[in-house]
Design a protein around this motif. Structure first.
Motif, PDB file in Angstrom:
ATOM      1  N   LYS A 127       0.708  -1.187  -0.137  1.00 28.92           N
ATOM      2  CA  LYS A 127       0.079   0.045  -0.016  1.00 28.92           C
ATOM      3  C   LYS A 127       0.820   1.376   0.071  1.00 28.92           C
ATOM      4  CE  LYS A 127      -3.991   2.062   2.281  1.00 28.92           C
ATOM      5  NZ  LYS A 127      -4.807   2.035   3.647  1.00 28.92           N
ATOM      6  N   GLU A 128       1.933   1.337   0.741  1.00 25.09           N
ATOM      7  CA  GLU A 128       2.742   2.655   0.810  1.00 25.09           C
ATOM      8  C   GLU A 128       3.483   2.579  -0.518  1.00 25.09           C
ATOM      9  OE1 GLU A 128       3.015   4.789   3.190  1.00 25.09           O
ATOM     10  OE2 GLU A 128       1.319   3.670   3.971  1.00 25.09           O
ATOM     11  N   ALA A 129       3.991   1.425  -0.992  1.00 25.55           N
ATOM     12  CA  ALA A 129       4.588   1.285  -2.310  1.00 25.55           C
ATOM     13  C   ALA A 129       3.746   1.952  -3.309  1.00 25.55           C
ATOM     14  CB  ALA A 129       5.156   0.136  -2.483  1.00 25.55           C
ATOM     15  N   ARG A 130       2.856   1.573  -3.424  1.00 26.00           N
ATOM     16  CA  ARG A 130       1.681   2.212  -4.247  1.00 26.00           C
ATOM     17  C   ARG A 130       1.579   3.704  -4.147  1.00 26.00           C
ATOM     18  NH1 ARG A 130      -3.137  -0.425  -3.410  1.00 26.00           N
ATOM     19  NH2 ARG A 130      -1.954  -2.375  -3.363  1.00 26.00           N
ATOM     20  N   LYS A 131       1.568   4.263  -3.068  1.00 33.07           N
ATOM     21  CA  LYS A 131       1.625   5.404  -2.695  1.00 33.07           C
ATOM     22  C   LYS A 131       2.691   6.331  -3.424  1.00 33.07           C
ATOM     23  CE  LYS A 131      -1.491   5.706   1.401  1.00 33.07           C
ATOM     24  NZ  LYS A 131      -1.558   6.166   2.638  1.00 33.07           N
ATOM     25  N   VAL A 132       3.814   5.752  -3.069  1.00 34.36           N
ATOM     26  CA  VAL A 132       5.041   6.540  -3.246  1.00 34.36           C
ATOM     27  C   VAL A 132       5.052   6.621  -4.968  1.00 34.36           C
ATOM     28  CG1 VAL A 132       7.745   6.131  -3.468  1.00 34.36           C
ATOM     29  CG2 VAL A 132       6.419   5.757  -1.270  1.00 34.36           C
ATOM     30  N   ILE A 133       4.819   5.416  -5.522  1.00 32.99           N
ATOM     31  CA  ILE A 133       4.792   5.450  -7.008  1.00 32.99           C
ATOM     32  C   ILE A 133       3.888   6.432  -7.640  1.00 32.99           C
ATOM     33  CG2 ILE A 133       4.111   4.125  -9.161  1.00 32.99           C
ATOM     34  CD1 ILE A 133       5.227   1.595  -7.403  1.00 32.99           C
ATOM     35  N   GLN A 134       2.470   6.497  -7.109  1.00 35.01           N
ATOM     36  CA  GLN A 134       1.674   7.518  -7.548  1.00 35.01           C
ATOM     37  C   GLN A 134       2.165   9.067  -7.260  1.00 35.01           C
ATOM     38  OE1 GLN A 134      -2.176   6.425  -5.440  1.00 35.01           O
ATOM     39  NE2 GLN A 134      -2.532   5.000  -7.072  1.00 35.01           N
ATOM     40  N   ARG A 135       2.506   9.369  -6.053  1.00 37.22           N
ATOM     41  CA  ARG A 135       3.139  10.491  -5.661  1.00 37.22           C
ATOM     42  C   ARG A 135       4.339  10.946  -6.389  1.00 37.22           C
ATOM     43  NH1 ARG A 135       3.824  11.828   0.263  1.00 37.22           N
ATOM     44  NH2 ARG A 135       3.935  14.082  -0.544  1.00 37.22           N
ATOM     45  N   ALA A 137       5.046  10.318  -9.658  1.00 40.37           N
ATOM     46  CA  ALA A 137       4.757  10.676 -10.975  1.00 40.37           C
ATOM     47  C   ALA A 137       4.699  12.160 -11.316  1.00 40.37           C
ATOM     48  CB  ALA A 137       3.319   9.910 -11.468  1.00 40.37           C
ATOM     49  N   ARG A 138       4.358  12.962 -10.184  1.00 44.03           N
ATOM     50  CA  ARG A 138       4.622  14.454 -10.401  1.00 44.03           C
ATOM     51  C   ARG A 138       5.773  15.192 -10.097  1.00 44.03           C
ATOM     52  NH1 ARG A 138      -0.445  13.032  -7.319  1.00 44.03           N
ATOM     53  NH2 ARG A 138       0.456  14.089  -5.478  1.00 44.03           N
ATOM     54  N   PHE A 139       6.736  14.234  -9.689  1.00 40.47           N
ATOM     55  CA  PHE A 139       8.224  14.945  -9.227  1.00 40.47           C
ATOM     56  C   PHE A 139       9.132  14.410 -10.190  1.00 40.47           C
ATOM     57  CE2 PHE A 139       5.673  14.687  -5.634  1.00 40.47           C
ATOM     58  CZ  PHE A 139       5.976  15.989  -4.862  1.00 40.47           C
ATOM     59  N   SER A 140      10.039  15.402 -10.173  1.00 42.07           N
ATOM     60  CA  SER A 140      11.402  15.134 -11.147  1.00 42.07           C
ATOM     61  C   SER A 140      12.597  15.219 -10.292  1.00 42.07           C
ATOM     62  CB  SER A 140      11.437  15.899 -12.172  1.00 42.07           C
ATOM     63  OG  SER A 140      12.693  15.801 -12.920  1.00 42.07           O
ATOM     64  N   LEU A 141      13.623  14.389 -10.342  1.00 42.88           N
ATOM     65  CA  LEU A 141      14.903  14.496  -9.487  1.00 42.88           C
ATOM     66  C   LEU A 141      15.890  15.008 -10.481  1.00 42.88           C
ATOM     67  CD1 LEU A 141      15.993  14.088  -6.714  1.00 42.88           C
ATOM     68  CD2 LEU A 141      16.681  11.528  -7.588  1.00 42.88           C
ATOM     69  N   ASP A 142      16.790  16.188  -9.991  1.00 45.02           N
ATOM     70  CA  ASP A 142      17.817  16.650 -10.767  1.00 45.02           C
ATOM     71  C   ASP A 142      19.175  16.743  -9.597  1.00 45.02           C
ATOM     72  OD1 ASP A 142      19.417  17.983 -12.665  1.00 45.02           O
ATOM     73  OD2 ASP A 142      18.794  20.037 -12.327  1.00 45.02           O
ATOM     74  N   GLY A 143      19.852  15.946  -9.827  1.00 45.50           N
ATOM     75  CA  GLY A 143      20.871  15.738  -8.745  1.00 45.50           C
ATOM     76  C   GLY A 143      20.335  15.518  -7.574  1.00 45.50           C
ATOM     77  N   GLU A 144      20.513  16.408  -6.880  1.00 42.71           N
ATOM     78  CA  GLU A 144      19.933  16.212  -5.265  1.00 42.71           C
ATOM     79  C   GLU A 144      18.836  16.728  -5.061  1.00 42.71           C
ATOM     80  OE1 GLU A 144      21.386  14.063  -2.655  1.00 42.71           O
ATOM     81  OE2 GLU A 144      22.589  13.361  -4.486  1.00 42.71           O
ATOM     82  N   SER A 145      18.238  17.683  -5.836  1.00 43.66           N
ATOM     83  CA  SER A 145      17.257  18.521  -5.731  1.00 43.66           C
ATOM     84  C   SER A 145      15.983  17.868  -6.445  1.00 43.66           C
ATOM     85  CB  SER A 145      17.366  19.860  -6.609  1.00 43.66           C
ATOM     86  OG  SER A 145      18.492  20.615  -5.805  1.00 43.66           O
ATOM     87  N   LEU A 146      14.609  18.017  -5.603  1.00 44.21           N
ATOM     88  CA  LEU A 146      13.454  17.286  -5.967  1.00 44.21           C
ATOM     89  C   LEU A 146      12.520  18.561  -6.621  1.00 44.21           C
ATOM     90  CD1 LEU A 146      11.758  14.831  -6.347  1.00 44.21           C
ATOM     91  CD2 LEU A 146      10.980  15.581  -3.820  1.00 44.21           C
ATOM     92  N   TYR A 147      12.077  18.179  -7.709  1.00 43.55           N
ATOM     93  CA  TYR A 147      11.055  19.482  -8.233  1.00 43.55           C
ATOM     94  C   TYR A 147       9.800  18.694  -8.505  1.00 43.55           C
ATOM     95  CZ  TYR A 147      15.458  21.967  -9.118  1.00 43.55           C
ATOM     96  OH  TYR A 147      16.380  22.535  -9.005  1.00 43.55           O
TER      97      TYR A 147
END
Length: 172
Positions: A127-135, A137-147
């Protein structure tokens, strides 16, 4: 500060036109650059030698006295009446040891998303894994910074709580 210590001064008011430096000395901002950490460590050590020490920030536009002193010393004057001056041949922090404190990583809502985007690692619970995958999808990682992608397709930088407080203070 060295001159004031040498003259056995008990109280010292230091005027500074840099908001960053003044706030770092007062503990409002955190020094992050290695050189600034060394200078801040030296200032705090010297400040402990006074009964009363204060740093007062003044706007650069009201800093005419310092500008005049700087111009006079830059043009070669070595004595200015009763004004004490010290000319440094090298940086005052050269060969200065720095105290380093180990800081624990603050846990944050972003950690699971960053870990998933970086390495594909998910929490054990489905259940937690599914939540992380869904969330994620709206993010992008550039080096150490999350957008986070906004609805207007702009990327918004995500900040940890300590960085958010610092950023908000800088925006004032």
């Amino acid at each position: 500060m060295n001159l004031a210590v040498q003259t056995s001064a008990q109280r010292l008011k230091a005027y500074c036109d840099s908001q960053l430096v003044a706030n770092q000395i007062q503990g409002v901002y955190e020094a992050r650059d290695e050189r600034m950490i060394k200078y801040l460590s030296k200032v705090r050590r010297l400040a402990g030698k006074f009964k009363n020490f204060a740093v007062i920030r003044i706007p650069r536009t009201e800093n005419a006295k310092v500008d005049v002193l700087y111009k006079l010393t830059a043009s070669g004057y070595t004595t200015l009446g009763s004004t004490c001056m010290e000319f440094l041949k090298k940086s005052s922090i050269e060969n200065e040891a720095v105290e380093v404190m180990q800081v624990e990583h603050e846990s944050c809502w972003m950690d699971e998303i960053i870990e998933y985007l970086r390495s594909g690692k998910l929490p054990e619970a489905k259940k937690e894994a599914r939540k992380v995958i869904q969330r994620a999808a709206r993010f992008s990682l550039d080096g150490e910074s999350l957008y986070k992608r906004s609805y207007t397709l702009l990327y918004l930088k995500c900040l940890r709580l300590s960085n958010a407080a610092y950023t908000m203070q800088e925006m004032r």
